[in-house]
Design a protein around this motif. Sequence first.
Motif, PDB file in Angstrom:
ATOM      1  N   ALA A 228       0.838  -1.208   0.000  1.00 40.88           N
ATOM      2  CA  ALA A 228       0.000   0.000   0.000  1.00 40.88           C
ATOM      3  C   ALA A 228       0.866   1.248   0.000  1.00 40.88           C
ATOM      4  O   ALA A 228       0.506   2.269  -0.609  1.00 40.88           O
ATOM      5  CB  ALA A 228      -0.923  -0.009   1.212  1.00 40.88           C
ATOM      6  N   ILE A 229       2.006   1.191   0.671  1.00 39.32           N
ATOM      7  CA  ILE A 229       2.931   2.330   0.658  1.00 39.32           C
ATOM      8  C   ILE A 229       3.543   2.484  -0.729  1.00 39.32           C
ATOM      9  O   ILE A 229       3.683   3.599  -1.246  1.00 39.32           O
ATOM     10  CB  ILE A 229       4.017   2.144   1.732  1.00 39.32           C
ATOM     11  CG1 ILE A 229       3.374   2.014   3.127  1.00 39.32           C
ATOM     12  CG2 ILE A 229       4.989   3.332   1.715  1.00 39.32           C
ATOM     13  CD1 ILE A 229       4.355   1.690   4.230  1.00 39.32           C
ATOM     14  N   GLN A 230       3.894   1.353  -1.350  1.00 44.81           N
ATOM     15  CA  GLN A 230       4.438   1.400  -2.701  1.00 44.81           C
ATOM     16  C   GLN A 230       3.422   1.978  -3.675  1.00 44.81           C
ATOM     17  O   GLN A 230       3.760   2.801  -4.542  1.00 44.81           O
ATOM     18  CB  GLN A 230       4.854  -0.009  -3.147  1.00 44.81           C
ATOM     19  CG  GLN A 230       5.327  -0.106  -4.590  1.00 44.81           C
ATOM     20  CD  GLN A 230       6.534   0.765  -4.881  1.00 44.81           C
ATOM     21  OE1 GLN A 230       7.380   0.979  -4.003  1.00 44.81           O
ATOM     22  NE2 GLN A 230       6.622   1.284  -6.109  1.00 44.81           N
ATOM     23  N   ALA A 231       2.159   1.576  -3.550  1.00 45.47           N
ATOM     24  CA  ALA A 231       1.119   2.114  -4.432  1.00 45.47           C
ATOM     25  C   ALA A 231       0.943   3.613  -4.229  1.00 45.47           C
ATOM     26  O   ALA A 231       0.658   4.349  -5.183  1.00 45.47           O
ATOM     27  CB  ALA A 231      -0.201   1.387  -4.177  1.00 45.47           C
ATOM     28  N   THR A 232       1.134   4.072  -2.994  1.00 43.27           N
ATOM     29  CA  THR A 232       1.064   5.510  -2.719  1.00 43.27           C
ATOM     30  C   THR A 232       2.204   6.235  -3.406  1.00 43.27           C
ATOM     31  O   THR A 232       2.015   7.322  -3.970  1.00 43.27           O
ATOM     32  CB  THR A 232       1.087   5.748  -1.202  1.00 43.27           C
ATOM     33  OG1 THR A 232      -0.005   5.055  -0.594  1.00 43.27           O
ATOM     34  CG2 THR A 232       0.979   7.233  -0.884  1.00 43.27           C
ATOM     35  N   SER A 233       3.396   5.638  -3.392  1.00 42.28           N
ATOM     36  CA  SER A 233       4.535   6.212  -4.116  1.00 42.28           C
ATOM     37  C   SER A 233       4.198   6.379  -5.589  1.00 42.28           C
ATOM     38  O   SER A 233       4.517   7.407  -6.213  1.00 42.28           O
ATOM     39  CB  SER A 233       5.770   5.317  -3.978  1.00 42.28           C
ATOM     40  OG  SER A 233       6.183   5.186  -2.646  1.00 42.28           O
ATOM     41  N   GLU A 234       3.555   5.374  -6.150  1.00 42.87           N
ATOM     42  CA  GLU A 234       3.215   5.401  -7.568  1.00 42.87           C
ATOM     43  C   GLU A 234       2.117   6.420  -7.871  1.00 42.87           C
ATOM     44  O   GLU A 234       2.002   6.886  -9.016  1.00 42.87           O
ATOM     45  CB  GLU A 234       2.811   4.001  -8.021  1.00 42.87           C
ATOM     46  CG  GLU A 234       3.977   3.014  -7.958  1.00 42.87           C
ATOM     47  CD  GLU A 234       3.566   1.561  -8.122  1.00 42.87           C
ATOM     48  OE1 GLU A 234       2.390   1.302  -8.469  1.00 42.87           O
ATOM     49  OE2 GLU A 234       4.414   0.682  -7.887  1.00 42.87           O
TER      50      GLU A 234
END
Length: 243
Positions: A228-234
């Motif tokens: 979910a943090i990675q998706a926020t980065s994206e």
Amino acid sequence: MAALERRTIGELNCHVITAEHPECLVVLCHGFGAAGNDLVQIGAYLLESNPEFVDRVTIAFPEAPLSLAELGMPDGRAWWPLDMMRLNRVVESGNFRDLRAESPELLPSSRDKVGQVITELQSELKLDMSQTIVGGFSQGSMLVTDLTLHADPKPAGLVVWSGTLLNEAVWRPLAASLSGLPIVQSHGTTDEILPFEAAESLKEMFKEAGAQTRFLKFSGGHTIPPEAIQATSELIQPLLKQV
């Protein structure tokens, strides 16, 4: 990490990681019972794992206005009060509440306070809503969902970590305004606080509205998984100028 400071913005105390040359503003709201700096570590991780964000993304963490010190949580804050005895009974029994009919009395007030934080930071950083992402965890995610539904213009993206469908009588008529909006939503299948089924109802509302929802189902409880943090980065990445 860029400089971290604690300051008052509007009516709220905030922790702010300030970029030297801001191109994007991210505002993250913590959940019920958490300290005001609860999500700062998430912001730090976003910057550490994406070096290109460090000088270009300012991240703000507003502290909820209500203190929970009288409930035995000295550092705990809340955006609106909860009946803790009732909540504990619900968790112990496993008979989770469907919150879609609930309309917290202090929700509009908290929405306005966070909105003022966003407005003041945008003015200071010379940014606008097209360069702003709002997100939150649990109660904080419900707050930013409500804020986004009411906002005109809309932010550039919405992040809902372990949230749920709330205030349906108000939210559903406003949902069409989310058409095309990028949304990251994550929820654990064994969430012991907010049931996965209710999160799916929120996802369906987003889908019916035509939002560009990325729904991350994960095996786990009431937490924020790495994906979910990675998706926020994206979600942040497209807002930065190409160099």
